[in-house]
Design a protein around this motif. Structure first.
Motif, PDB file in Angstrom:
ATOM      1  N   PRO A  25       0.794  -1.234   0.000  1.00 11.64           N
ATOM      2  CA  PRO A  25       0.000   0.000   0.000  1.00 11.64           C
ATOM      3  C   PRO A  25       0.826   1.283   0.000  1.00 11.64           C
ATOM      4  N   TRP A  26       2.143   1.178   0.138  1.00 14.30           N
ATOM      5  CA  TRP A  26       2.949   2.396   0.210  1.00 14.30           C
ATOM      6  C   TRP A  26       3.605   2.711  -1.133  1.00 14.30           C
ATOM      7  N   LYS A  27       3.923   3.988  -1.331  1.00 16.94           N
ATOM      8  CA  LYS A  27       4.694   4.417  -2.495  1.00 16.94           C
ATOM      9  C   LYS A  27       6.174   4.313  -2.154  1.00 16.94           C
ATOM     10  N   ARG A  28       7.007   4.126  -3.182  1.00 13.42           N
ATOM     11  CA  ARG A  28       8.445   4.000  -2.952  1.00 13.42           C
ATOM     12  C   ARG A  28       9.193   4.418  -4.212  1.00 13.42           C
ATOM     13  N   ALA A  29      10.456   4.759  -4.034  1.00 13.11           N
ATOM     14  CA  ALA A  29      11.356   5.038  -5.153  1.00 13.11           C
ATOM     15  C   ALA A  29      12.614   4.221  -4.926  1.00 13.11           C
ATOM     16  N   LEU A  30      13.122   3.568  -5.972  1.00 12.91           N
ATOM     17  CA  LEU A  30      14.282   2.692  -5.867  1.00 12.91           C
ATOM     18  C   LEU A  30      15.512   3.352  -6.473  1.00 12.91           C
ATOM     19  N   ASP A  31      16.664   3.143  -5.842  1.00 12.07           N
ATOM     20  CA  ASP A  31      17.930   3.627  -6.394  1.00 12.07           C
ATOM     21  C   ASP A  31      18.577   2.612  -7.328  1.00 12.07           C
ATOM     22  N   GLY A  32      17.969   1.462  -7.472  1.00 15.08           N
ATOM     23  CA  GLY A  32      18.507   0.409  -8.331  1.00 15.08           C
ATOM     24  C   GLY A  32      17.371  -0.374  -8.954  1.00 15.08           C
ATOM     25  N   ARG A 181       4.404   4.870   7.637  1.00 14.99           N
ATOM     26  CA  ARG A 181       3.437   4.241   8.542  1.00 14.99           C
ATOM     27  C   ARG A 181       2.793   3.018   7.889  1.00 14.99           C
ATOM     28  N   LEU A 182       2.411   3.146   6.614  1.00  9.37           N
ATOM     29  CA  LEU A 182       1.768   2.042   5.921  1.00  9.37           C
ATOM     30  C   LEU A 182       2.699   0.841   5.792  1.00  9.37           C
ATOM     31  N   ARG A 183       3.979   1.101   5.522  1.00  7.66           N
ATOM     32  CA  ARG A 183       4.925  -0.015   5.403  1.00  7.66           C
ATOM     33  C   ARG A 183       5.121  -0.698   6.751  1.00  7.66           C
ATOM     34  N   GLU A 185       3.002  -0.916   9.214  1.00 12.71           N
ATOM     35  CA  GLU A 185       1.812  -1.710   9.506  1.00 12.71           C
ATOM     36  C   GLU A 185       1.802  -2.990   8.689  1.00 12.71           C
ATOM     37  N   PHE A 186       2.167  -2.901   7.418  1.00 10.57           N
ATOM     38  CA  PHE A 186       2.201  -4.068   6.549  1.00 10.57           C
ATOM     39  C   PHE A 186       3.202  -5.101   7.054  1.00 10.57           C
ATOM     40  N   MET A 187       4.333  -4.617   7.602  1.00  8.10           N
ATOM     41  CA  MET A 187       5.392  -5.495   8.076  1.00  8.10           C
ATOM     42  C   MET A 187       5.200  -5.902   9.536  1.00  8.10           C
ATOM     43  N   ASN A 188       4.046  -5.590  10.109  1.00 10.22           N
ATOM     44  CA  ASN A 188       3.773  -5.883  11.522  1.00 10.22           C
ATOM     45  C   ASN A 188       4.805  -5.233  12.448  1.00 10.22           C
ATOM     46  N   ALA A 189       5.237  -4.034  12.079  1.00 10.00           N
ATOM     47  CA  ALA A 189       6.208  -3.291  12.889  1.00 10.00           C
ATOM     48  C   ALA A 189       5.548  -2.036  13.457  1.00 10.00           C
ATOM     49  N   VAL A 190       6.063  -1.575  14.582  1.00  8.81           N
ATOM     50  CA  VAL A 190       5.548  -0.366  15.216  1.00  8.81           C
ATOM     51  C   VAL A 190       6.353   0.828  14.717  1.00  8.81           C
ATOM     52  N   PRO A 191       5.727   1.845  14.125  1.00  5.78           N
ATOM     53  CA  PRO A 191       6.484   3.008  13.648  1.00  5.78           C
ATOM     54  C   PRO A 191       7.226   3.696  14.788  1.00  5.78           C
ATOM     55  N   ASP A 192       8.439   4.138  14.508  1.00  3.07           N
ATOM     56  CA  ASP A 192       9.225   4.919  15.460  1.00  3.07           C
ATOM     57  C   ASP A 192       8.804   6.381  15.293  1.00  3.07           C
TER      58      ASP A 192
END
Length: 219
Positions: A25-32, A181-183, A185-192
């Motif tokens: 659900p999140w947007k991203r940009a890749l360097d490779g 935040r969306l990433r 949540e998707f990864m079952n991690a708590v945002p810092d």
């Protein structure tokens, strides 16, 4: 009413209903390069008009839709009926079955298959490889992270060996705090709550997109 826990059955049903499939659900940009390119390239090299394919964890069927017309038979399964309904609509040339990876194997998924593959799907198909695979079959998998837990061990337990493996790590960027935040949540991690202010730049928050790809065969 709270949202279901990510990757629970209720969560997958919600993805099918509200997003029309299983998507990040999140947007991203890749360097490779996209780290799943290796899996895609190897998969395409193994396809052909006589190849019988079983796809584990097909989700809403993007690979079935793309490749079913290039092989003798593309059979796929998922444990989530809502995603399977979308897959059937998206890939009418493929065959589908509902399965959670436990015994018995449904008749609709009976082999033998020349290629068993999974793009970020379950590794639970590995114990069933001896009963599903044709002579000379291959198993191709890509999973998140640089190592899929127990993948090599589970393959060895059924007498399959790794032919090739790739571990790819590409620096990526989350352009907004909402994407972070969306990433999480998707990864079952708590945002810092302090990470964005500490490490974000004009491009966003850096992180690494990782994939582990493995190609295996019976020993």
């Amino acid at each position: 009413m709270t949202d279901p826990e990510p990757h629970s059955r209720g969560w997958y049903a919600l993805q099918a209903r509200e997003r029309g499939g299983y998507f990040h659900p999140w947007k991203r940009a890749l360097d490779g390069p996209e780290p799943e390119t290796t899996f895609t390239s190897v998969l395409e090299s193994l396809l052909g008009p006589t190849v019988r394919v079983l796809e584990a964890g097909c989700g809403h069927g993007p690979d079935a839709a793309r490749y079913a017309g290039r092989v003798a038979r593309w059979t796929a399964y998922d444990r989530q009926p809502e995603l399977l309904a979308l897959a059937r609509a998206n890939a009418p040339e493929a065959r589908f079955g509902l399965w959670d990876g436990r015994l018995p194997v449904p008749a609709a998924l009976s082999g033998p298959f020349d290629l068993i593959c999974s793009r970020r799907g379950p590794t639970g198909v590995i114990p069933h490889l001896p009963s599903l695979a044709a002579e000379g079959a291959r198993f191709l998998y890509v999973g998140p992270g640089l190592g899929v837990p127990k993948a090599e061990t589970r393959l060895a337990e059924v007498g399959w060996s790794v032919l090739c493996e790739w571990r790819e790590r590409v620096r990526s960027w989350l352009p907004t705090q909402e994407d972070y935040r969306l990433r999480c949540e998707f990864m079952n991690a708590v945002p810092d709550p302090t990470l964005w202010n500490r490490e974000a730049t004009e491009r966003g928050l850096p992180y690494f997109e990782e994939r582990y790809t493995v190609l295996a065969a019976a020993e």
